[in-house]
Motif scaffolding. Structure first.
Motif, PDB file in Angstrom:
ATOM      1  N   ILE A 143      16.653 -28.070 -23.414  1.00  0.00           N
ATOM      2  CA  ILE A 143      16.024 -27.189 -22.435  1.00  0.00           C
ATOM      3  C   ILE A 143      16.782 -27.259 -21.111  1.00  0.00           C
ATOM      4  O   ILE A 143      17.025 -28.348 -20.589  1.00  0.00           O
ATOM      5  CB  ILE A 143      14.554 -27.575 -22.179  1.00  0.00           C
ATOM      6  CG1 ILE A 143      13.755 -27.568 -23.480  1.00  0.00           C
ATOM      7  CG2 ILE A 143      13.919 -26.630 -21.165  1.00  0.00           C
ATOM      8  CD1 ILE A 143      12.362 -28.154 -23.327  1.00  0.00           C
ATOM      9  N   ILE A 144      17.143 -26.106 -20.588  1.00  0.00           N
ATOM     10  CA  ILE A 144      17.634 -26.037 -19.213  1.00  0.00           C
ATOM     11  C   ILE A 144      16.392 -25.995 -18.327  1.00  0.00           C
ATOM     12  O   ILE A 144      15.629 -25.031 -18.361  1.00  0.00           O
ATOM     13  CB  ILE A 144      18.539 -24.817 -19.017  1.00  0.00           C
ATOM     14  CG1 ILE A 144      19.831 -25.004 -19.828  1.00  0.00           C
ATOM     15  CG2 ILE A 144      18.852 -24.618 -17.543  1.00  0.00           C
ATOM     16  CD1 ILE A 144      20.794 -23.856 -19.749  1.00  0.00           C
ATOM     17  N   TRP A 145      16.176 -27.045 -17.560  1.00  0.00           N
ATOM     18  CA  TRP A 145      14.900 -27.314 -16.897  1.00  0.00           C
ATOM     19  C   TRP A 145      15.037 -27.129 -15.385  1.00  0.00           C
ATOM     20  O   TRP A 145      15.820 -27.796 -14.735  1.00  0.00           O
ATOM     21  CB  TRP A 145      14.471 -28.742 -17.229  1.00  0.00           C
ATOM     22  CG  TRP A 145      13.248 -29.288 -16.562  1.00  0.00           C
ATOM     23  CD1 TRP A 145      13.194 -30.387 -15.754  1.00  0.00           C
ATOM     24  CD2 TRP A 145      11.908 -28.790 -16.662  1.00  0.00           C
ATOM     25  NE1 TRP A 145      11.902 -30.610 -15.351  1.00  0.00           N
ATOM     26  CE2 TRP A 145      11.086 -29.646 -15.888  1.00  0.00           C
ATOM     27  CE3 TRP A 145      11.321 -27.708 -17.326  1.00  0.00           C
ATOM     28  CZ2 TRP A 145       9.712 -29.454 -15.767  1.00  0.00           C
ATOM     29  CZ3 TRP A 145       9.959 -27.517 -17.203  1.00  0.00           C
ATOM     30  CH2 TRP A 145       9.161 -28.373 -16.440  1.00  0.00           C
ATOM     31  N   ARG A 146      14.252 -26.180 -14.837  1.00  0.00           N
ATOM     32  CA  ARG A 146      14.333 -25.883 -13.390  1.00  0.00           C
ATOM     33  C   ARG A 146      12.949 -25.971 -12.761  1.00  0.00           C
ATOM     34  O   ARG A 146      12.240 -24.987 -12.616  1.00  0.00           O
ATOM     35  CB  ARG A 146      14.947 -24.496 -13.168  1.00  0.00           C
ATOM     36  CG  ARG A 146      15.303 -24.218 -11.700  1.00  0.00           C
ATOM     37  CD  ARG A 146      16.049 -22.913 -11.559  1.00  0.00           C
ATOM     38  NE  ARG A 146      15.198 -21.772 -11.783  1.00  0.00           N
ATOM     39  CZ  ARG A 146      14.641 -21.032 -10.816  1.00  0.00           C
ATOM     40  NH1 ARG A 146      14.833 -21.346  -9.541  1.00  0.00           N
ATOM     41  NH2 ARG A 146      13.888 -19.999 -11.104  1.00  0.00           N
ATOM     42  N   PRO A 147      12.545 -27.177 -12.365  1.00  0.00           N
ATOM     43  CA  PRO A 147      11.239 -27.355 -11.724  1.00  0.00           C
ATOM     44  C   PRO A 147      11.344 -27.302 -10.203  1.00  0.00           C
ATOM     45  O   PRO A 147      12.439 -27.282  -9.635  1.00  0.00           O
ATOM     46  CB  PRO A 147      10.859 -28.774 -12.169  1.00  0.00           C
ATOM     47  CG  PRO A 147      12.185 -29.491 -12.165  1.00  0.00           C
ATOM     48  CD  PRO A 147      13.214 -28.457 -12.608  1.00  0.00           C
ATOM     49  N   LEU A 148      10.208 -27.270  -9.522  1.00  0.00           N
ATOM     50  CA  LEU A 148      10.123 -27.501  -8.077  1.00  0.00           C
ATOM     51  C   LEU A 148      11.131 -26.663  -7.299  1.00  0.00           C
ATOM     52  O   LEU A 148      11.816 -27.145  -6.395  1.00  0.00           O
ATOM     53  CB  LEU A 148      10.336 -28.991  -7.784  1.00  0.00           C
ATOM     54  CG  LEU A 148       9.388 -29.963  -8.513  1.00  0.00           C
ATOM     55  CD1 LEU A 148       9.813 -31.410  -8.287  1.00  0.00           C
ATOM     56  CD2 LEU A 148       7.946 -29.758  -8.093  1.00  0.00           C
ATOM     57  N   HIS A 149      11.217 -25.382  -7.637  1.00  0.00           N
ATOM     58  CA  HIS A 149      12.263 -24.524  -7.085  1.00  0.00           C
ATOM     59  C   HIS A 149      11.932 -24.045  -5.668  1.00  0.00           C
ATOM     60  O   HIS A 149      10.784 -24.082  -5.238  1.00  0.00           O
ATOM     61  CB  HIS A 149      12.497 -23.330  -8.014  1.00  0.00           C
ATOM     62  CG  HIS A 149      11.319 -22.409  -8.119  1.00  0.00           C
ATOM     63  ND1 HIS A 149      10.130 -22.772  -8.697  1.00  0.00           N
ATOM     64  CD2 HIS A 149      11.154 -21.127  -7.706  1.00  0.00           C
ATOM     65  CE1 HIS A 149       9.273 -21.766  -8.648  1.00  0.00           C
ATOM     66  NE2 HIS A 149       9.873 -20.757  -8.040  1.00  0.00           N
ATOM     67  N   GLU A 150      12.969 -23.598  -4.976  1.00  0.00           N
ATOM     68  CA  GLU A 150      12.848 -23.012  -3.629  1.00  0.00           C
ATOM     69  C   GLU A 150      11.986 -23.885  -2.718  1.00  0.00           C
ATOM     70  O   GLU A 150      11.088 -23.404  -2.015  1.00  0.00           O
ATOM     71  CB  GLU A 150      12.272 -21.593  -3.724  1.00  0.00           C
ATOM     72  CG  GLU A 150      13.136 -20.646  -4.540  1.00  0.00           C
ATOM     73  CD  GLU A 150      12.491 -19.293  -4.777  1.00  0.00           C
ATOM     74  OE1 GLU A 150      11.449 -19.011  -4.141  1.00  0.00           O
ATOM     75  OE2 GLU A 150      13.012 -18.514  -5.590  1.00  0.00           O
ATOM     76  N   ALA A 151      12.294 -25.167  -2.687  1.00  0.00           N
ATOM     77  CA  ALA A 151      11.418 -26.139  -2.021  1.00  0.00           C
ATOM     78  C   ALA A 151      11.285 -25.927  -0.519  1.00  0.00           C
ATOM     79  O   ALA A 151      10.195 -26.059   0.046  1.00  0.00           O
ATOM     80  CB  ALA A 151      11.924 -27.550  -2.301  1.00  0.00           C
ATOM     81  N   ALA A 152      12.380 -25.608   0.140  1.00  0.00           N
ATOM     82  CA  ALA A 152      12.338 -25.509   1.597  1.00  0.00           C
ATOM     83  C   ALA A 152      11.604 -24.269   2.079  1.00  0.00           C
ATOM     84  O   ALA A 152      11.149 -24.213   3.224  1.00  0.00           O
ATOM     85  CB  ALA A 152      13.757 -25.527   2.161  1.00  0.00           C
ATOM     86  N   GLY A 153      11.470 -23.242   1.211  1.00  0.00           N
ATOM     87  CA  GLY A 153      10.854 -21.992   1.651  1.00  0.00           C
ATOM     88  C   GLY A 153      11.627 -21.427   2.830  1.00  0.00           C
ATOM     89  O   GLY A 153      12.840 -21.292   2.779  1.00  0.00           O
ATOM     90  N   ASN A 154      10.922 -21.128   3.894  1.00  0.00           N
ATOM     91  CA  ASN A 154      11.610 -20.649   5.097  1.00  0.00           C
ATOM     92  C   ASN A 154      11.521 -21.687   6.216  1.00  0.00           C
ATOM     93  O   ASN A 154      11.570 -21.347   7.393  1.00  0.00           O
ATOM     94  CB  ASN A 154      11.019 -19.308   5.548  1.00  0.00           C
ATOM     95  CG  ASN A 154       9.502 -19.367   5.701  1.00  0.00           C
ATOM     96  OD1 ASN A 154       8.946 -20.414   6.019  1.00  0.00           O
ATOM     97  ND2 ASN A 154       8.836 -18.254   5.491  1.00  0.00           N
ATOM     98  N   THR A 155      11.422 -22.964   5.833  1.00  0.00           N
ATOM     99  CA  THR A 155      11.229 -24.046   6.800  1.00  0.00           C
ATOM    100  C   THR A 155      12.253 -24.005   7.928  1.00  0.00           C
ATOM    101  O   THR A 155      11.918 -24.186   9.099  1.00  0.00           O
ATOM    102  CB  THR A 155      11.320 -25.411   6.093  1.00  0.00           C
ATOM    103  OG1 THR A 155      10.303 -25.469   5.083  1.00  0.00           O
ATOM    104  CG2 THR A 155      11.115 -26.549   7.072  1.00  0.00           C
ATOM    105  N   TYR A 156      13.517 -23.753   7.593  1.00  0.00           N
ATOM    106  CA  TYR A 156      14.574 -23.809   8.591  1.00  0.00           C
ATOM    107  C   TYR A 156      15.067 -22.423   9.016  1.00  0.00           C
ATOM    108  O   TYR A 156      16.016 -22.318   9.786  1.00  0.00           O
ATOM    109  CB  TYR A 156      15.752 -24.625   8.049  1.00  0.00           C
ATOM    110  CG  TYR A 156      15.380 -26.034   7.668  1.00  0.00           C
ATOM    111  CD1 TYR A 156      14.790 -26.888   8.591  1.00  0.00           C
ATOM    112  CD2 TYR A 156      15.608 -26.508   6.384  1.00  0.00           C
ATOM    113  CE1 TYR A 156      14.448 -28.185   8.250  1.00  0.00           C
ATOM    114  CE2 TYR A 156      15.267 -27.816   6.030  1.00  0.00           C
ATOM    115  CZ  TYR A 156      14.689 -28.645   6.972  1.00  0.00           C
ATOM    116  OH  TYR A 156      14.348 -29.933   6.627  1.00  0.00           O
ATOM    117  N   GLU A 157      14.447 -21.385   8.526  1.00  0.00           N
ATOM    118  CA  GLU A 157      14.952 -20.044   8.807  1.00  0.00           C
ATOM    119  C   GLU A 157      14.560 -19.547  10.191  1.00  0.00           C
ATOM    120  O   GLU A 157      15.261 -18.758  10.803  1.00  0.00           O
ATOM    121  CB  GLU A 157      14.473 -19.064   7.738  1.00  0.00           C
ATOM    122  CG  GLU A 157      15.074 -19.329   6.360  1.00  0.00           C
ATOM    123  CD  GLU A 157      16.592 -19.373   6.388  1.00  0.00           C
ATOM    124  OE1 GLU A 157      17.203 -18.388   6.816  1.00  0.00           O
ATOM    125  OE2 GLU A 157      17.152 -20.407   6.002  1.00  0.00           O
TER     126      GLU A 157
END
Length: 337
Positions: A163-177
């Motif tokens: 399995i190509i496993w991609r959890p907990l994605h896009e963690a930062a959101g727009n925190t630093y934007e």
């Protein structure tokens, strides 16, 4: 490097990863994602429009809390088995929903919005930092969920399916934007240090359960170095691009620039277009230097064809699947059999 971060990986997992390394920069895998969770809907739409199945299909464990039920049962692995046995690569993500508050039956993966109860809008009080506090309700929820999903992943491992496993994605959101920006998923809500701790906690939890069929993919955004779990816990770096939403990336040259930027930041890892929608054509991205490991447009809810598809329409897919460097399921089947 051909070394996976999982120690003693299952033979099929190592073979798949070796294959990804061998084609990187030369070929790109086509990919789709299930329409919500546990089906082949989007892959079938691509086949209907182009006569080819994508090389990779992603499933989402988003409804973990409700499985098993008559409408979702992750223990029934037939859909993933059928895909794998037909020659396809299996990928999985997890929109990890948690209770809005202790003992609540309302679930969400976003800290500020997404669901309602009888009192109207609510904001989840679940805090990832409390997962590491003994006796906390967050720890009890997280450990129970990890135990449950580990069992489901192990079912696929027992079938010999990597399995190509991609959890907990896009963690930062727009925190630093911009000023006062925040994460848009709860797992990034307490910042990079807690997030890294959570990623490694999941990694070690699965290791303790004997799970060795995963290739770990971490999704990079911009200005989010504090959220990187570390080379020893990540195999592949992904980037999510959506032309019609937060980063306005419709142009293929701009898409390719993202590839180059991420590659420069993580030179020892393969880089992939882990999610996309309304972006430049794959042929144009490739020509501009965006040589991703794979691409995966997001699904269009209730779509019956690729005509007018929200994220990747028929013309976009026909362009992609007509390129000699874009691999479909049959090409992968031949290479991995």
């Amino acid at each position: 490097t051909n070394k996976l971060c999982t120690a003693n990986p299952m033979a099929q997992t190592q073979k798949l990863y070796d294959y990804l390394v061998s084609i990187y920069g030369k070929k790109i895998l086509s990919g789709t994602i299930a329409n919500v969770n546990w089906n082949m809907g989007e892959a079938e739409l691509v086949y209907k429009a182009t006569g080819k199945y994508p090389a990779m299909h992603t499933f989402d464990y988003i409804h973990l809390q409700w499985s098993p039920a008559n409408w979702i049962d992750y223990s029934n692995t037939k859909v993933a088995e059928d895909w794998y046995n037909a020659g396809g690569i299996v990928s999985a993500c997890w929109h990890w929903n948690v209770p809005a508050k202790e003992n609540s039956t309302d679930y969400t993966c976003t800290p500020g919005n997404g669901s309602q109860n009888n009192d109207g809008n609510w904001t989840t009080t679940f805090r990832p930092k409390n997962i590491f506090v003994e006796g906390s309700w967050e720890k009890k929820v997280a450990d129970a969920d990890l135990e449950k999903i580990a069992g489901y992943l192990k079912l696929l491992q027992d079938k010999g399916i990597p399995i190509i496993w991609r959890p907990l994605h896009e963690a930062a959101g727009n925190t630093y934007e911009y000023q006062n920006g925040t994460a848009w998923f709860w797992w990034g809500y307490d910042g990079g240090e807690t997030y890294v701790k959570l990623w490694r906690y999941m990694f070690d939890f699965f290791k303790s359960k004997g799970i060795n069929n995963l290739i770990w993919v971490w999704t990079a955004q911009e200005k989010d170095a504090d959220f990187y779990p570390g080379d020893a816990y990540v195999d592949i770096i992904g980037r999510d691009l959506y032309g019609a939403s937060y980063n306005n990336e419709k142009n293929a040259t701009q898409n390719a620039k993202h590839f180059k930027d991420v590659q420069q930041t993580y030179p020892n890892k393969m880089i992939t277009l882990s999610e996309c929608g309304s972006v430049g054509k794959i042929s144009e991205q490739w020509e501009a230097g965006g040589k991703w490991s794979w691409f995966m447009p997001w699904y269009h809810y209730n779509a019956t064809s690729l005509v007018g598809h929200q994220h990747a329409d028929e013309a976009w897919w026909k362009d992609a699947m007509s390129q000699s460097f874009v691999l479909d399921r049959e090409a992968v089947k031949e290479a991995l059999k």
